[in-house]
Design a protein around this motif. Structure first.
Motif, mmCIF file in Angstrom:
data_model
loop_
_atom_site.group_PDB
_atom_site.id
_atom_site.type_symbol
_atom_site.label_atom_id
_atom_site.label_comp_id
_atom_site.label_asym_id
_atom_site.label_seq_id
_atom_site.Cartn_x
_atom_site.Cartn_y
_atom_site.Cartn_z
ATOM 1 N N UNK A 26 0.723 -1.276 -0.068
ATOM 2 C CA UNK A 26 -0.024 -0.153 -0.011
ATOM 3 C C UNK A 26 0.790 1.311 0.065
ATOM 4 N N UNK A 27 2.018 1.242 0.611
ATOM 5 C CA UNK A 27 2.935 2.436 0.417
ATOM 6 C C UNK A 27 3.344 2.709 -0.841
ATOM 7 N N UNK A 28 3.580 1.888 -1.891
ATOM 8 C CA UNK A 28 3.795 2.278 -3.238
ATOM 9 C C UNK A 28 2.505 2.426 -3.725
ATOM 10 N N UNK A 29 1.685 1.898 -3.765
ATOM 11 C CA UNK A 29 0.262 2.130 -4.504
ATOM 12 C C UNK A 29 -0.476 3.500 -4.244
ATOM 13 N N UNK A 30 -0.690 3.763 -2.801
ATOM 14 C CA UNK A 30 -1.353 4.959 -2.655
ATOM 15 C C UNK A 30 -0.432 6.003 -1.691
ATOM 16 N N UNK A 31 0.455 5.702 -0.997
ATOM 17 C CA UNK A 31 1.353 6.508 -0.089
ATOM 18 C C UNK A 31 2.051 7.458 -0.965
ATOM 19 N N UNK A 32 2.567 6.971 -1.710
ATOM 20 C CA UNK A 32 3.535 7.506 -2.695
ATOM 21 C C UNK A 32 3.027 8.667 -3.558
ATOM 22 N N UNK A 33 1.938 8.251 -4.221
ATOM 23 C CA UNK A 33 1.042 9.477 -4.939
ATOM 24 C C UNK A 33 0.921 10.588 -4.058
ATOM 25 N N UNK A 34 0.106 10.085 -2.905
ATOM 26 C CA UNK A 34 -0.257 11.219 -1.693
ATOM 27 C C UNK A 34 0.932 12.085 -1.370
ATOM 28 N N UNK A 35 1.999 11.443 -0.832
ATOM 29 C CA UNK A 35 3.167 12.402 -0.547
ATOM 30 C C UNK A 35 3.683 13.134 -1.464
ATOM 31 N N UNK A 36 3.704 12.491 -2.906
ATOM 32 C CA UNK A 36 4.032 13.302 -4.120
ATOM 33 C C UNK A 36 3.231 14.578 -4.197
ATOM 34 N N UNK A 37 2.001 14.366 -3.920
ATOM 35 C CA UNK A 37 1.069 15.407 -4.114
ATOM 36 C C UNK A 37 1.271 16.658 -3.065
ATOM 37 N N UNK A 38 1.684 16.270 -1.869
ATOM 38 C CA UNK A 38 1.794 16.775 -0.418
ATOM 39 C C UNK A 38 3.043 17.742 -0.507
ATOM 40 N N UNK A 39 3.928 17.133 -1.412
ATOM 41 C CA UNK A 39 5.640 17.539 -1.326
ATOM 42 C C UNK A 39 5.892 18.104 -2.473
ATOM 43 N N UNK A 40 5.052 18.617 -3.439
ATOM 44 C CA UNK A 40 5.619 19.223 -4.822
ATOM 45 C C UNK A 40 6.003 18.363 -5.903
ATOM 46 N N UNK A 41 5.338 17.231 -5.946
ATOM 47 C CA UNK A 41 5.480 16.229 -7.302
ATOM 48 C C UNK A 41 6.779 15.925 -7.622
ATOM 49 N N UNK A 42 7.433 16.469 -8.587
ATOM 50 C CA UNK A 42 8.572 16.080 -9.326
ATOM 51 C C UNK A 42 9.685 16.361 -8.244
ATOM 52 N N UNK A 43 9.732 17.295 -7.716
ATOM 53 C CA UNK A 43 10.683 17.645 -6.542
ATOM 54 C C UNK A 43 10.756 16.588 -5.576
#
Length: 462
Positions: A26-43
């Motif tokens: 679950x960390x890769x499937x939903x947690x990573x996109x959520x973290x990317x959204x909250x922390x600036x995407x590509x950065x």
């Protein structure tokens, strides 16, 4: 363990696929996109990639080296390598962490199973306010929020699906390493990648795909700050399953000729590929349907936002089935690896048969996971340090047990393990060249403990 089948993976491919299965969840499937959204995407993506290879791989190699050198469970590895000290407490900490995570992870996996079931029956979309052509999401977010609340706050259905997940785990784990864990991973992991690629082919054809990909792949370095770095490190440990005894246990099943450095890089790369592919699934859809204002955090992203996206696509039920099947497969391989830590401990320490160890490990979860599930319904008023039972266990394991366990592993291997253990394991007793042993040891000794400490301390400073 009573048979060779339960002591070793049968092939190099099998051990890699099984280890990838333990890391990809679950960390890769939903947690990573959520973290990317909250922390600036590509950065954030750039920092995450750097953390995986500069921090995650060395710590993974530490666990691999200890597991294969000790050839035992998480407790037995430390007891065998340093019998005169109390370093076995690190193993006990890993067992506690994995079992604590298992208590609530079974519940979340049960949710994915329930959503998969309701996608198949159509109940997930039954009664939904029709959305207009062009993707007008009026009232859809409210509908799916209420649907999620209905699913998790009704006492019995989530408990029943949680019990089914536990029973599936018992069936798989009773089969042992080769016929259970390895066979499951060999089936589910290729399917997982196929489903991910199919979903990518869908979302990359959406009108907003280019805008979503640009946000996800073109870094804005102004978004990077201290918390972004800490969050990237936290995601690294969460997604690679570090600090909970899983990788130590799995490495104890590795054949002697397994190239640990090669294996760690492959596992890290596959974990990254899954995370990035999920970004390709999520962000084109987000850009296309104007969901950028939604809170893409954990359960909201998976159980509310994505059904909104599927509702606006032709073949709604098909895409919903594919996605929640993907989520269930990822979660199931992770629950199996998490539970194996305690099963190996009971088998090795108390000389129990595989079947007895599985039953003793998983049967208590029928009660403990049910209590976690009920913290969203009839036990929602029960608080531990101001948190529900579910949230308390989640925070205790993720924010305390895993970082502390990872620091302890690094300190032990870096300073107190038998001399030359890391070099011996990375070179397969001198038969394989390893030019990076010194660098990896330096990171384990000096860099990793400091950086992991930042993950441990950061929540206290908020």
């Amino acid at each position: 363990m009573s048979s060779n089948d339960n002591k070793q993976f049968s092939s190099r491919l099998g051990l890699v696929v099984a280890t990838v299965g333990s890391a990809v969840g679950l960390g890769n499937i939903w947690r990573f996109p959520a973290e990317a959204q909250a922390n600036g995407g590509a950065a954030f993506l750039l920092l995450y990639v750097a953390c995986v290879f500069l921090l995650g791989v060395p710590v993974m190699l530490a666990e691999f080296s200890l597991g294969r050198a000790g050839r035992s469970d998480a407790f037995g590895v430390f007891h065998k390598l340093s019998p005169r000290g109390k370093w076995w407490l690190i193993g006990e900490l890993g067992i506690l962490a994995s079992y604590t995570i298992g208590c609530f992870y079974m519940v979340v996996t049960g949710w994915t199973f329930e959503y998969l079931f309701n996608s198949v029956t159509g109940d997930l979309y039954d009664g939904m306010v029709q959305v207009a052509a062009g993707g007008d999401f009026t009232n859809a977010d409210i509908f799916f929020a209420e649907k999620m609340h209905q699913y998790i706050s009704t006492p019995w259905p989530p408990i029943i699906f949680t019990w089914l997940v536990i029973l599936i785990n018992i069936a798989v784990l009773t089969g042992g390493v080769q016929k259970g864990i390895e066979r499951l991973s060999n089936i589910l992991m290729p399917l997982l990648f196929v489903v991910l690629i199919v979903l990518c082919c869908l979302t990359l054809t959406l009108p907003g795909a280019s805008a979503g990909l640009e946000w996800f792949l073109k870094p804005d370095f102004s978004k990077i700050n201290a918390m972004t770095v800490i969050n990237a490190m936290g995601q690294t440990f969460f997604s690679l399953s570090l600090g909970m005894g899983t990788l130590i246990t799995y490495a104890s099943y590795y054949p002697a000729n397994t190239r640990l450095t090669f294996t760690s890089v492959i596992v890290a790369m596959m974990s990254l590929v899954v995370a990035v592919l999920m970004g390709f699934v999520i962000f084109p859809a987000v850009a296309t349907y104007g969901l950028t204002d939604h809170s893409l955090v954990g359960a909201t992203l998976v159980f509310q936002t994505l059904p909104e996206v599927f509702a606006c696509l032709p073949g709604t039920r098909l895409w919903s089935i594919l996605f929640f099947a993907l989520l269930f497969m990822a979660a199931l391989t992770s629950t199996v690896s998490i539970m194996e830590v305690t099963i190996a401990f009971l088998s090795d320490r108390f000389k129990l048969s595989r079947a007895k160890a599985c039953v003793l490990t998983l049967t208590p979860l029928l009660l403990l996971s049910s209590i976690c599930s009920l913290s969203f319904s009839s036990l929602s008023d029960v608080k531990l340090f101001g948190m529900t039972i579910f949230d308390f266990l989640d925070n205790f394991a993720t924010n305390i047990l895993l970082p502390v366990g990872s620091i302890a592993i690094c300190v032990y291997l870096g300073w107190f393990a038998p001399k030359g253990l890391l070099h011996k394991e990375l070179t397969n007793n001198g038969t394989v060249r390893s030019l990076l042993t010194g660098v990896i040891l330096f990171i384990i000794r000096y860099i990793a403990p400091v950086m992991i400490s930042a993950i441990l301390i950061a929540p206290l400073l908020k």
